[in-house]
Design an enzyme around this catalytic site. Structure first.
Site, PDB file in Angstrom:
ATOM      1  N   THR A   9      44.989 -19.927 -40.862  1.00  0.00           N
ATOM      2  CA  THR A   9      45.699 -19.679 -42.121  1.00  0.00           C
ATOM      3  C   THR A   9      46.376 -18.311 -42.072  1.00  0.00           C
ATOM      4  O   THR A   9      47.566 -18.179 -42.379  1.00  0.00           O
ATOM      5  CB  THR A   9      44.685 -19.723 -43.296  1.00  0.00           C
ATOM      6  OG1 THR A   9      43.934 -20.927 -43.178  1.00  0.00           O
ATOM      7  CG2 THR A   9      45.382 -19.671 -44.634  1.00  0.00           C
ATOM      8  N   GLN A  58      34.788 -26.468 -22.192  1.00  0.00           N
ATOM      9  CA  GLN A  58      35.017 -25.048 -21.882  1.00  0.00           C
ATOM     10  C   GLN A  58      36.145 -24.881 -20.862  1.00  0.00           C
ATOM     11  O   GLN A  58      36.967 -23.985 -20.983  1.00  0.00           O
ATOM     12  CB  GLN A  58      33.734 -24.370 -21.373  1.00  0.00           C
ATOM     13  CG  GLN A  58      32.667 -24.205 -22.436  1.00  0.00           C
ATOM     14  CD  GLN A  58      33.227 -23.700 -23.754  1.00  0.00           C
ATOM     15  OE1 GLN A  58      33.967 -22.737 -23.802  1.00  0.00           O
ATOM     16  NE2 GLN A  58      32.879 -24.367 -24.848  1.00  0.00           N
ATOM     17  N   ASP A  61      46.208 -17.098 -32.434  1.00  0.00           N
ATOM     18  CA  ASP A  61      45.032 -17.604 -33.144  1.00  0.00           C
ATOM     19  C   ASP A  61      43.905 -17.791 -32.118  1.00  0.00           C
ATOM     20  O   ASP A  61      43.894 -18.765 -31.384  1.00  0.00           O
ATOM     21  CB  ASP A  61      45.437 -18.941 -33.783  1.00  0.00           C
ATOM     22  CG  ASP A  61      44.315 -19.647 -34.511  1.00  0.00           C
ATOM     23  OD1 ASP A  61      43.158 -19.219 -34.414  1.00  0.00           O
ATOM     24  OD2 ASP A  61      44.612 -20.658 -35.173  1.00  0.00           O
ATOM     25  N   ASP A 116      36.237 -17.615 -25.883  1.00  0.00           N
ATOM     26  CA  ASP A 116      35.739 -18.801 -25.171  1.00  0.00           C
ATOM     27  C   ASP A 116      34.552 -18.419 -24.296  1.00  0.00           C
ATOM     28  O   ASP A 116      33.523 -19.094 -24.294  1.00  0.00           O
ATOM     29  CB  ASP A 116      36.864 -19.397 -24.300  1.00  0.00           C
ATOM     30  CG  ASP A 116      38.000 -19.922 -25.146  1.00  0.00           C
ATOM     31  OD1 ASP A 116      37.723 -20.647 -26.114  1.00  0.00           O
ATOM     32  OD2 ASP A 116      39.160 -19.593 -24.853  1.00  0.00           O
TER      33      ASP A 116
HETATM   34  N1  LIG Z   1      40.591 -16.189 -47.421  1.00  0.00           N
HETATM   35  C1  LIG Z   1      40.672 -17.474 -47.743  1.00  0.00           C
HETATM   36  N2  LIG Z   1      40.689 -17.844 -49.012  1.00  0.00           N
HETATM   37  C2  LIG Z   1      40.735 -19.146 -49.352  1.00  0.00           C
HETATM   38  N3  LIG Z   1      40.736 -20.166 -48.507  1.00  0.00           N
HETATM   39  C3  LIG Z   1      40.736 -19.851 -47.210  1.00  0.00           C
HETATM   40  C4  LIG Z   1      40.716 -18.497 -46.751  1.00  0.00           C
HETATM   41  N4  LIG Z   1      40.702 -18.501 -45.407  1.00  0.00           N
HETATM   42  C5  LIG Z   1      40.718 -19.792 -45.033  1.00  0.00           C
HETATM   43  N5  LIG Z   1      40.746 -20.605 -46.121  1.00  0.00           N
HETATM   44  C6  LIG Z   1      40.707 -22.063 -46.073  1.00  0.00           C
HETATM   45  O1  LIG Z   1      39.572 -22.410 -45.273  1.00  0.00           O
HETATM   46  C7  LIG Z   1      39.875 -23.483 -44.377  1.00  0.00           C
HETATM   47  C8  LIG Z   1      39.635 -23.042 -42.931  1.00  0.00           C
HETATM   48  O2  LIG Z   1      40.589 -22.050 -42.576  1.00  0.00           O
HETATM   49  P1  LIG Z   1      41.253 -21.983 -41.116  1.00  0.00           P
HETATM   50  O3  LIG Z   1      42.412 -21.044 -41.222  1.00  0.00           O
HETATM   51  O4  LIG Z   1      41.507 -23.360 -40.590  1.00  0.00           O
HETATM   52  O5  LIG Z   1      40.052 -21.294 -40.314  1.00  0.00           O
HETATM   53  P2  LIG Z   1      39.900 -21.031 -38.755  1.00  0.00           P
HETATM   54  O6  LIG Z   1      41.246 -21.184 -38.104  1.00  0.00           O
HETATM   55  O7  LIG Z   1      39.367 -19.636 -38.644  1.00  0.00           O
HETATM   56  O8  LIG Z   1      38.895 -22.043 -38.284  1.00  0.00           O
HETATM   57  C9  LIG Z   1      41.306 -23.895 -44.677  1.00  0.00           C
HETATM   58  O9  LIG Z   1      41.240 -24.997 -45.557  1.00  0.00           O
HETATM   59  C10 LIG Z   1      41.910 -22.665 -45.358  1.00  0.00           C
HETATM   60  O10 LIG Z   1      42.924 -23.003 -46.269  1.00  0.00           O
HETATM   61  N1  LIG Z   2      35.549 -22.327 -26.382  1.00  0.00           N
HETATM   62  C1  LIG Z   2      35.169 -23.177 -27.359  1.00  0.00           C
HETATM   63  N2  LIG Z   2      34.028 -23.886 -27.222  1.00  0.00           N
HETATM   64  C2  LIG Z   2      33.604 -24.751 -28.159  1.00  0.00           C
HETATM   65  N3  LIG Z   2      34.298 -25.007 -29.280  1.00  0.00           N
HETATM   66  C3  LIG Z   2      35.437 -24.312 -29.463  1.00  0.00           C
HETATM   67  C4  LIG Z   2      35.928 -23.370 -28.526  1.00  0.00           C
HETATM   68  N4  LIG Z   2      37.084 -22.850 -29.011  1.00  0.00           N
HETATM   69  C5  LIG Z   2      37.313 -23.459 -30.184  1.00  0.00           C
HETATM   70  N5  LIG Z   2      36.335 -24.338 -30.454  1.00  0.00           N
HETATM   71  C6  LIG Z   2      36.254 -25.280 -31.581  1.00  0.00           C
HETATM   72  C7  LIG Z   2      35.725 -24.744 -32.886  1.00  0.00           C
HETATM   73  C8  LIG Z   2      36.446 -25.594 -33.907  1.00  0.00           C
HETATM   74  O1  LIG Z   2      35.773 -26.836 -34.106  1.00  0.00           O
HETATM   75  C9  LIG Z   2      37.796 -25.901 -33.236  1.00  0.00           C
HETATM   76  C10 LIG Z   2      38.914 -25.017 -33.715  1.00  0.00           C
HETATM   77  O2  LIG Z   2      38.466 -23.671 -33.854  1.00  0.00           O
HETATM   78  P1  LIG Z   2      38.696 -22.859 -35.231  1.00  0.00           P
HETATM   79  O3  LIG Z   2      37.755 -21.697 -35.168  1.00  0.00           O
HETATM   80  O4  LIG Z   2      38.424 -23.776 -36.370  1.00  0.00           O
HETATM   81  O5  LIG Z   2      40.141 -22.462 -35.187  1.00  0.00           O
HETATM   82  O6  LIG Z   2      37.594 -25.709 -31.850  1.00  0.00           O
END
Ligand SMILES: Nc1ncnc2c1ncn2[C@@H]1O[C@H](COP(=O)(O)OP(=O)(O)O)[C@@H](O)[C@H]1O
Ligand SMILES: Nc1ncnc2c1ncn2[C@H]1C[C@H](O)[C@@H](COP(=O)(O)O)O1
Length: 204
Positions: free
Chosen positions: A15, A54, A78, A84
């Site tokens: 996000t 991995q 991102d 990893d």
């Molecule tokens: N600071 C925030 N406030 C509100 N909602 C958030 C915030 N950060 C993330 N979200 C929501 O939480 C969910 C997971 O966010 P995401 O960006 O996919 O996380 P990540 O990439 O770290 O796994 C999404 O639905 C996003 O809209």
């Molecule tokens: N290296 C990793 N090993 C296991 N799982 C992983 C790794 N990198 C990302 N992931 C997983 C965790 C989440 O289910 C998705 C996407 O990551 P997110 O933190 O939600 O962007 O991939």
């Protein structure tokens, strides 16, 4: 300039990366999640698929590193290749879901790759506690992530804390995101922008 957003599953990396990329007009690089051939199987049987997953993430992240080096553009990424190895692979090994033999094999490849990797100019760590991660993973609603346990998230959070506290490769900005809603509240996004700009003072 290369900025990377780091943090546990559900912390808000994708996000924030999307919002920063739009705000500054930077290119964004995202993780290979939707077309990842192993992720769904991994969550169904971690022990069976951990090594394959991995290696897949390592390869796709290294491809990004190469593209960042070659593009010469401002890029926001991102998640990093360091996570990893130092967070996910290490944790799977600790949990006996990745054997010592496979982990050693993985580490040898990672060590080779690391010599070609430059640290980002700025690493932004989105720090979040486990209940908030659970809420956000639920809000995102990827079916295969429903099996993610509190134990798994807690162990990953511990690894993040350890890794971040020893991180010296470049500038680091830690943002505690649990009380921030940068999606709905422009002032919260503004707060993050101010922090980033203070860190990158002179580069803007
Ligand atoms: N600071 C925030 N406030 C509100 N909602 C958030 C915030 N950060 C993330 N979200 C929501 O939480 C969910 C997971 O966010 P995401 O960006 O996919 O996380 P990540 O990439 O770290 O796994 C999404 O639905 C996003 O809209
Ligand atoms: N290296 C990793 N090993 C296991 N799982 C992983 C790794 N990198 C990302 N992931 C997983 C965790 C989440 O289910 C998705 C996407 O990551 P997110 O933190 O939600 O962007 O991939």
């Amino acid at each position: 300039m290369h900025i990377a957003v780091t943090g546990n599953i559900g912390a808000g990396k994708t996000t924030l990366t999307t919002m920063l990329s739009k705000h500054y007009g930077w290119d964004a690089q995202f993780e290979d999640v939707d077309h990842n051939p192993y992720l769904e199987d991994f969550y169904a049987d971690m022990s069976k698929w951990s090594f394959a997953l991995q290696i897949y993430f390592l390869g796709s992240r290294f491809k990004q590193v190469k593209e960042i080096r070659e593009s010469g553009k401002n890029i926001i990424q991102d998640r990093t290749i360091y996570e990893d190895a130092h967070i996910f692979a290490e944790n799977l090994n600790d949990m006996n879901l990745l054997s010592d033999r496979d982990f050693k094999n993985y580490e040898a490849v990672f060590t080779l790759m690391k010599s070609f990797v430059s640290a980002p100019d700025l690493l932004i760590y989105l720090k979040s506690d486990v209940p908030n991660l659970v809420k956000k993973i639920y809000k995102r609603g990827r079916e295969y992530e429903a099996s993610i346990s509190i134990e798994y998230l807690s162990k990953l959070n511990q690894k993040y804390e350890k890794w971040i506290s020893n991180y010296t490769e470049g500038k680091l900005l830690i943002i505690e995101v649990d009380d921030l809603d940068f999606v709905e509240k422009p002032e919260d996004f503004g707060f993050i922008l101010e922090k980033i700009e203070a860190e990158l003072n002179g580069l803007f």
